[in-house]
Design an enzyme around this catalytic site. Structure first.
Site, short mmCIF file in Angstrom:
data_model
loop_
_atom_site.label_atom_id
_atom_site.label_comp_id
_atom_site.label_asym_id
_atom_site.label_seq_id
_atom_site.Cartn_x
_atom_site.Cartn_y
_atom_site.Cartn_z
N LYS A 117 37.13 44.93 52.84
CA LYS A 117 36.10 44.47 51.90
C LYS A 117 36.04 42.96 51.94
O LYS A 117 37.10 42.29 52.01
CB LYS A 117 36.46 44.97 50.49
CG LYS A 117 35.41 44.63 49.42
CD LYS A 117 35.77 45.24 48.07
CE LYS A 117 34.70 44.93 47.01
NZ LYS A 117 35.03 45.52 45.68
N SER A 169 31.38 48.29 43.35
CA SER A 169 31.01 47.21 44.24
C SER A 169 31.48 47.41 45.68
O SER A 169 30.98 46.73 46.58
CB SER A 169 31.58 45.89 43.71
OG SER A 169 32.98 45.91 43.74
N SER A 188 35.14 50.19 40.95
CA SER A 188 34.54 49.84 42.25
C SER A 188 35.16 50.48 43.48
O SER A 188 34.58 50.38 44.56
CB SER A 188 34.55 48.33 42.44
OG SER A 188 33.46 47.78 41.76
#
Ligand code: GLN
Length: 483
Positions: free
Chosen positions: A76, A151, A175
């Site tokens: 990420k 997210s 998330s």
């Protein structure tokens, strides 16, 4: 190869059936073919990935390989990785090449895993749909008109589409779990403090936690073995003995007590999601578990509490982005104050600005007691609900998200609707507990449904056992979207 588990990939690498360079190239080719339609990656750097793969091949040849040596893992874009553009999904960091590695990244590097690329995400991890990214929305590979969740939506999309073997996420209010649910993959948010936050760009420091996202619980256990560990550079990193998170995978579930909070099955839950979750609970009963009705009375307050505390911490954390030390600086300004103002106005997107404003307000002298302190008190009550619940059960189950993946643009104008996506996940962060999501079926529009499993503190090995036994008995986690 794209359907192999991490263990199978590791075995194939160690048996020299494939080299890490070949495997990495296979994934890079697949990304080149399918990422343009999904936008799951922000940055690819084949040269750096392949250099790591060559080093992994040397290590494999020398016989000193670890479980993940040579395996391509996507990261990420919230994790600082040395030499890699690290944007956190924001224009503010569009030119930030990190000079150092996050602890999580160095753990993967030490294991010999390959950094396959940096995945797209909501700006500064604020969002539930991946639509707030400066780099554009990510598409859900099951239906490209729908969101992947957020997210960690780039990660979830990439794992579901087999554009990486596995990947990392972070979870401040849901998330990891919510995008895992919406994309039909597995994801785990560990107990707060299990993974170091060093080098993980901070959103709300008392809630942020890194965790693995992959195709099965078995894969998550291997990933967590690599990611977890004490790090003195993060004062909230916990000093605990190293554990093998895969140690209990094969334990039978006889006698497992599953708590079902009545608040998780009430109004607001989609009937198709409820059906899939109830079918999963029925499967657990077949596996020997018993079900206990429990109540988490204060969880109804978790969204309002979170949207006081998380913005408060964000407003403080994001003050470092001032256009001076690094990141975006406005090209035109009159004086120092104007330079700050222009840089921050132009560098941050709308959702980030909304959070900074809310956070600054609730921390202001006149409102601190009324909002911030009050929210802290309720946070304690929410955590206390779980302490009470775990007197009667071993794990808690329910839906991860109230609905399956919604359409791109559907909730963009209505922040409160968007915030409700995390109604079942946020209390877990407020309490600091571990939580995970695994695929358990499909909803009305043929989109994946996630089952949430919440454990007691440091009970990750048990949660992975509970998830793995279900995955031995069902095949939802093996379903893949047609690209
Ligand atoms: N969707 C939540 C938010 O926007 C949670 C995000 C997260 O866990 N990083 O704050």
């Amino acid at each position: 190869m794209f359907e192999s588990s991490l263990k199978q990939l590791g075995d194939a690498l160690r048996a020299k059936k494939i080299s890490s360079v070949e495997l990495t190239q296979l994934y890079l080719d697949r990304i080149a073919a399918h990422n343009p339609a999904l936008n799951a990656y922000i940055t690819l750097n084949p040269e750096m990935s392949l250099a790591q793969a060559r080093a992994a091949d040397a290590r494999l040849a020398a016989g000193s390989a670890d479980a993940l040596t040579g395996i391509p893992v996507a990261q990420k874009d919230i994790f600082c990785a040395k030499g890699w553009l690290t944007t956190c999904g924001s224009k503010m960091l569009h030119n930030f090449v990190s000079p150092y590695d996050a602890h999580v990244i160095s753990q993967f590097n030490n294991a010999g895993a390959i950094n396959l690329g940096k995945t797209n995400m909501d700006e500064f991890a604020m969002g539930s749909s991946n639509e707030t990214s400066y780099y554009g929305a990510v598409k859900n590979p099951w239906d490209k008109a729908r969101v992947p969740g957020g997210s960690s939506g780039g990660t979830a999309s990439a794992v579901a589409a087999r554009l990486c073997a596995a990947a990392t996420g972070t979870d401040t209010g849901g998330s990891i779990r919510q995008p895992a649910a919406l994309c039909g993959i597995s994801g785990l948010k560990p107990t707060y403090g299990v993974c170091s936050r060093y080098g993980m760009i901070a959103f709300a420091s008392s809630l942020d936690q890194a965790g693995p996202m992959g195709r099965s619980a078995e894969d998550l256990a291997l990933l967590l073995n690599t990611m977890a560990g004490f790090d003195e550079r993060d004062s909230t990193s916990l000093q605990r003995d190293k554990e093998d998170y895969a140690r209990d995978l094969n334990k039978p579930l006889n006698g497992l007590r599953i708590g079902l909070p009545k608040e998780f099955f009430a109004e607001g839950l989609g009937s198709d999601v409820a059906r899939a979750v109830e079918a999963a609970i029925a499967e657990y009963k077949k596996l020997g578990a018993t079900v206990v009705d429990i109540s988490l009375p204060n969880t109804r307050l978790s969204i309002p509490v979170y949207y006081v505390l998380a913005p408060a911490e964000a407003s403080s954390n994001l003050s470092r982005f001032d256009g001076v030390r690094y990141g975006y600086r406005a090209p035109d300004y009159s004086d120092l104050a104007d330079m700050y103002e222009q840089s921050r106005s132009q560098g941050f997107g709308a959702e980030v600005k909304r959070r900074i404003m809310i956070g600054t307000y609730v921390l202001s002298h006149g409102y601190y007691d009324a909002y911030y302190i009050q929210a802290q008190k309720i946070r304690r009550l929410i955590a206390q609900d779980f302490v009470e619940a775990y007197k009667h059960c071993d794990v808690i189950m329910g839906p991860t998200s109230p609905s399956t993946a919604f359409k791109l643009g559907e909730k963009g104008d209505d922040p409160v609707q968007m915030y409700l996506s995390d109604i079942y996940t946020i209390a877990v962060n407020l309490a600091g507990l571990p939580g995970m999501s695994i695929p358990c079926g499909f909803g009305d529009n043929d989109m994946p449904v996630g089952l949430q499993i919440i454990g007691n503190y440091f009970d990750e090995a048990r949660m992975l056992n509970v998830a793995h036994q279900y995955q031995l008995a069902t095949d939802w986690h093996n379903r893949a979207p047609q690209l």
